[in-house]
Design a protein around this motif. Structure first.
Motif, PDB file in Angstrom:
ATOM      1  N   THR A   4      10.072  -5.337  -2.658  1.00  0.00           N
ATOM      2  CA  THR A   4       9.604  -3.968  -2.839  1.00  0.00           C
ATOM      3  C   THR A   4       8.119  -3.914  -2.499  1.00  0.00           C
ATOM      4  OG1 THR A   4      11.241  -3.587  -4.565  1.00  0.00           O
ATOM      5  CG2 THR A   4       9.353  -2.103  -4.527  1.00  0.00           C
ATOM      6  N   ALA A   5       7.717  -2.847  -1.843  1.00  0.00           N
ATOM      7  CA  ALA A   5       6.320  -2.657  -1.473  1.00  0.00           C
ATOM      8  C   ALA A   5       5.477  -2.403  -2.710  1.00  0.00           C
ATOM      9  CB  ALA A   5       6.187  -1.496  -0.501  1.00  0.00           C
ATOM     10  N   LYS A   6       4.190  -2.681  -2.580  1.00  0.00           N
ATOM     11  CA  LYS A   6       3.207  -2.433  -3.639  1.00  0.00           C
ATOM     12  C   LYS A   6       2.047  -1.640  -3.029  1.00  0.00           C
ATOM     13  CE  LYS A   6       2.768  -6.806  -3.955  1.00  0.00           C
ATOM     14  NZ  LYS A   6       2.563  -8.218  -4.178  1.00  0.00           N
ATOM     15  N   VAL A   7       1.257  -1.023  -3.861  1.00  0.00           N
ATOM     16  CA  VAL A   7       0.099  -0.264  -3.390  1.00  0.00           C
ATOM     17  C   VAL A   7      -0.824  -1.154  -2.555  1.00  0.00           C
ATOM     18  CG1 VAL A   7      -1.951   1.021  -4.112  1.00  0.00           C
ATOM     19  CG2 VAL A   7       0.207   1.362  -5.296  1.00  0.00           C
ATOM     20  N   GLU A   8      -0.910  -2.414  -2.929  1.00  0.00           N
ATOM     21  CA  GLU A   8      -1.769  -3.349  -2.196  1.00  0.00           C
ATOM     22  C   GLU A   8      -1.308  -3.577  -0.758  1.00  0.00           C
ATOM     23  OE1 GLU A   8      -2.108  -3.675  -6.446  1.00  0.00           O
ATOM     24  OE2 GLU A   8      -0.334  -4.089  -5.229  1.00  0.00           O
ATOM     25  N   ASP A   9      -0.125  -3.122  -0.418  1.00  0.00           N
ATOM     26  CA  ASP A   9       0.409  -3.259   0.939  1.00  0.00           C
ATOM     27  C   ASP A   9       0.033  -2.087   1.843  1.00  0.00           C
ATOM     28  OD1 ASP A   9       1.914  -5.705   0.440  1.00  0.00           O
ATOM     29  OD2 ASP A   9       3.292  -4.454  -0.734  1.00  0.00           O
ATOM     30  N   ALA A  10      -0.783  -1.190   1.370  1.00  0.00           N
ATOM     31  CA  ALA A  10      -1.100   0.031   2.124  1.00  0.00           C
ATOM     32  C   ALA A  10      -1.573  -0.274   3.545  1.00  0.00           C
ATOM     33  CB  ALA A  10      -2.136   0.863   1.377  1.00  0.00           C
ATOM     34  N   ASP A  11      -2.464  -1.255   3.706  1.00  0.00           N
ATOM     35  CA  ASP A  11      -2.998  -1.574   5.036  1.00  0.00           C
ATOM     36  C   ASP A  11      -1.893  -1.977   6.016  1.00  0.00           C
ATOM     37  OD1 ASP A  11      -5.505  -1.118   4.006  1.00  0.00           O
ATOM     38  OD2 ASP A  11      -6.119  -3.210   3.996  1.00  0.00           O
ATOM     39  N   VAL A  12      -1.048  -2.900   5.586  1.00  0.00           N
ATOM     40  CA  VAL A  12      -0.018  -3.402   6.497  1.00  0.00           C
ATOM     41  C   VAL A  12       1.047  -2.335   6.764  1.00  0.00           C
ATOM     42  CG1 VAL A  12       1.455  -4.526   4.767  1.00  0.00           C
ATOM     43  CG2 VAL A  12       1.355  -5.420   7.083  1.00  0.00           C
ATOM     44  N   ILE A  13       1.346  -1.509   5.784  1.00  0.00           N
ATOM     45  CA  ILE A  13       2.306  -0.418   6.007  1.00  0.00           C
ATOM     46  C   ILE A  13       1.735   0.563   7.028  1.00  0.00           C
ATOM     47  CG2 ILE A  13       3.436   1.583   4.937  1.00  0.00           C
ATOM     48  CD1 ILE A  13       3.736  -0.168   2.391  1.00  0.00           C
ATOM     49  N   ALA A  14       0.468   0.899   6.890  1.00  0.00           N
ATOM     50  CA  ALA A  14      -0.168   1.791   7.861  1.00  0.00           C
ATOM     51  C   ALA A  14      -0.146   1.184   9.262  1.00  0.00           C
ATOM     52  CB  ALA A  14      -1.592   2.105   7.428  1.00  0.00           C
ATOM     53  N   GLU A  15      -0.363  -0.127   9.360  1.00  0.00           N
ATOM     54  CA  GLU A  15      -0.317  -0.798  10.664  1.00  0.00           C
ATOM     55  C   GLU A  15       1.080  -0.720  11.280  1.00  0.00           C
ATOM     56  OE1 GLU A  15      -1.812  -4.837  10.501  1.00  0.00           O
ATOM     57  OE2 GLU A  15      -3.476  -4.191   9.228  1.00  0.00           O
ATOM     58  N   LEU A  16       2.109  -0.959  10.469  1.00  0.00           N
ATOM     59  CA  LEU A  16       3.477  -0.881  10.982  1.00  0.00           C
ATOM     60  C   LEU A  16       3.817   0.538  11.423  1.00  0.00           C
ATOM     61  CD1 LEU A  16       5.272  -3.229   8.447  1.00  0.00           C
ATOM     62  CD2 LEU A  16       5.091  -3.605  10.921  1.00  0.00           C
ATOM     63  N   LEU A  17       3.405   1.523  10.646  1.00  0.00           N
ATOM     64  CA  LEU A  17       3.689   2.912  11.007  1.00  0.00           C
ATOM     65  C   LEU A  17       2.990   3.321  12.301  1.00  0.00           C
ATOM     66  CD1 LEU A  17       3.649   4.596   7.488  1.00  0.00           C
ATOM     67  CD2 LEU A  17       5.627   4.202   8.972  1.00  0.00           C
ATOM     68  N   THR A  18       1.864   2.700  12.597  1.00  0.00           N
ATOM     69  CA  THR A  18       1.185   2.961  13.869  1.00  0.00           C
ATOM     70  C   THR A  18       2.098   2.604  15.035  1.00  0.00           C
ATOM     71  OG1 THR A  18      -0.991   2.625  12.882  1.00  0.00           O
ATOM     72  CG2 THR A  18      -0.842   2.386  15.264  1.00  0.00           C
ATOM     73  N   GLN A  19       2.901   1.551  14.877  1.00  0.00           N
ATOM     74  CA  GLN A  19       3.830   1.161  15.941  1.00  0.00           C
ATOM     75  C   GLN A  19       4.908   2.215  16.181  1.00  0.00           C
ATOM     76  OE1 GLN A  19       5.281  -2.880  15.796  1.00  0.00           O
ATOM     77  NE2 GLN A  19       3.327  -3.615  14.984  1.00  0.00           N
ATOM     78  N   GLY A  21       4.102   5.376  16.012  1.00  0.00           N
ATOM     79  CA  GLY A  21       3.366   6.546  16.494  1.00  0.00           C
ATOM     80  C   GLY A  21       2.702   7.360  15.394  1.00  0.00           C
ATOM     81  N   TYR A  22       2.726   6.858  14.166  1.00  0.00           N
ATOM     82  CA  TYR A  22       2.102   7.545  13.038  1.00  0.00           C
ATOM     83  C   TYR A  22       0.743   6.899  12.773  1.00  0.00           C
ATOM     84  CZ  TYR A  22       6.790   9.321  12.325  1.00  0.00           C
ATOM     85  OH  TYR A  22       8.013   9.917  12.497  1.00  0.00           O
ATOM     86  N   GLU A  23      -0.270   7.455  13.379  1.00  0.00           N
ATOM     87  CA  GLU A  23      -1.609   6.909  13.233  1.00  0.00           C
ATOM     88  C   GLU A  23      -2.350   7.612  12.103  1.00  0.00           C
ATOM     89  OE1 GLU A  23      -3.582   6.770  17.014  1.00  0.00           O
ATOM     90  OE2 GLU A  23      -1.797   5.958  17.992  1.00  0.00           O
ATOM     91  N   LYS A  24      -3.385   6.978  11.643  1.00  0.00           N
ATOM     92  CA  LYS A  24      -4.265   7.552  10.622  1.00  0.00           C
ATOM     93  C   LYS A  24      -3.541   7.863   9.308  1.00  0.00           C
ATOM     94  CE  LYS A  24      -7.227   9.349  14.189  1.00  0.00           C
ATOM     95  NZ  LYS A  24      -7.694  10.467  14.932  1.00  0.00           N
ATOM     96  N   THR A  25      -2.709   6.948   8.861  1.00  0.00           N
ATOM     97  CA  THR A  25      -1.995   7.144   7.593  1.00  0.00           C
ATOM     98  C   THR A  25      -2.654   6.413   6.434  1.00  0.00           C
ATOM     99  OG1 THR A  25      -0.523   5.264   8.007  1.00  0.00           O
ATOM    100  CG2 THR A  25       0.233   7.433   8.770  1.00  0.00           C
ATOM    101  N   LEU A  26      -3.596   5.532   6.726  1.00  0.00           N
ATOM    102  CA  LEU A  26      -4.176   4.691   5.684  1.00  0.00           C
ATOM    103  C   LEU A  26      -4.860   5.492   4.581  1.00  0.00           C
ATOM    104  CD1 LEU A  26      -4.639   1.904   4.574  1.00  0.00           C
ATOM    105  CD2 LEU A  26      -6.683   1.723   6.007  1.00  0.00           C
ATOM    106  N   SER A  27      -5.483   6.613   4.918  1.00  0.00           N
ATOM    107  CA  SER A  27      -6.235   7.372   3.913  1.00  0.00           C
ATOM    108  C   SER A  27      -5.358   7.892   2.779  1.00  0.00           C
ATOM    109  CB  SER A  27      -6.985   8.541   4.569  1.00  0.00           C
ATOM    110  OG  SER A  27      -6.070   9.467   5.109  1.00  0.00           O
ATOM    111  N   PHE A  28      -4.097   8.158   3.065  1.00  0.00           N
ATOM    112  CA  PHE A  28      -3.208   8.674   2.020  1.00  0.00           C
ATOM    113  C   PHE A  28      -2.098   7.697   1.635  1.00  0.00           C
ATOM    114  CE2 PHE A  28      -1.719  10.459   6.088  1.00  0.00           C
ATOM    115  CZ  PHE A  28      -0.407  10.021   6.120  1.00  0.00           C
ATOM    116  N   MET A  29      -2.090   6.521   2.261  1.00  0.00           N
ATOM    117  CA  MET A  29      -1.000   5.573   2.036  1.00  0.00           C
ATOM    118  C   MET A  29      -0.868   5.118   0.580  1.00  0.00           C
ATOM    119  SD  MET A  29       1.627   4.331   3.391  1.00  0.00           S
ATOM    120  CE  MET A  29       1.236   5.059   4.981  1.00  0.00           C
ATOM    121  N   PRO A  30      -1.942   4.749  -0.119  1.00  0.00           N
ATOM    122  CA  PRO A  30      -1.750   4.308  -1.514  1.00  0.00           C
ATOM    123  C   PRO A  30      -1.051   5.363  -2.384  1.00  0.00           C
ATOM    124  CG  PRO A  30      -3.922   3.688  -0.752  1.00  0.00           C
ATOM    125  CD  PRO A  30      -3.335   4.589   0.311  1.00  0.00           C
TER     126      PRO A  30
END
Length: 141
Positions: A4-19, A21-30
């Motif tokens: 299960t994902a954790k809040v601490e995974d926000a960076d890597v989740i945002a990176e995967l979502l970029t693949q 086509g969802y860019e700039k998600t890190l600011s709201f990911m947590p």
């Protein structure tokens, strides 16, 4: 390993979502992760290989009014492009199927953009059939 994902995974989740086509998600990911983890009908899984997160699977169980079972929606599903074709996607899809059966769902639904031809072939290999039309209404542009 699937976990299960954790809040601490926000960076890597945002990176995967970029693949996808969802860019700039890190600011709201947590906040999104917390919201999903608090929702009993939502699940957010990560796949780790050699200590690195390489895939994301986001699921939602949606009750239906006109049919007996609920349905499971695959909301986001991405395997890092550097590790595709290693059966990671198949493992995650099998997890989605297992959860759907456990939650008495009568089907799994996934929206996959027309441009993602490789993903279409993946879903077809795993028993999914195309069900056209999908309409959306953008509320914020």
């Amino acid at each position: 390993m699937i976990r299960t994902a954790k809040v601490e995974d926000a960076d890597v989740i945002a990176e995967l979502l970029t693949q996808l086509g969802y860019e700039k998600t890190l600011s709201f990911m947590p906040n999104r992760i917390l919201e999903l983890l608090d929702n009993p009908d939502a699940m957010l899984f990560l796949y780790e290989s050699e200590g690195k997160v390489v895939a994301l699977l986001s699921l939602h169980v949606i009750p239906q009014i006109a049919l007996f079972g609920s349905f499971l929606r695959i909301s986001y599903f991405v395997v890092d492009e550097t590790v595709r074709s290693r059966e990671i996607g198949a493992e995650l899809e099998a997890l989605a199927t297992k959860i759907a059966k456990e939650r008495a769902c009568d089907r799994i639904e996934v929206h996959c953009h027309e441009r993602r031809k490789d993903a279409h072939r993946f879903y077809e290999r795993h028993g999914y059939i195309e069900s056209p039309k999908y309409f959306i209404k953008n509320l914020y542009m």
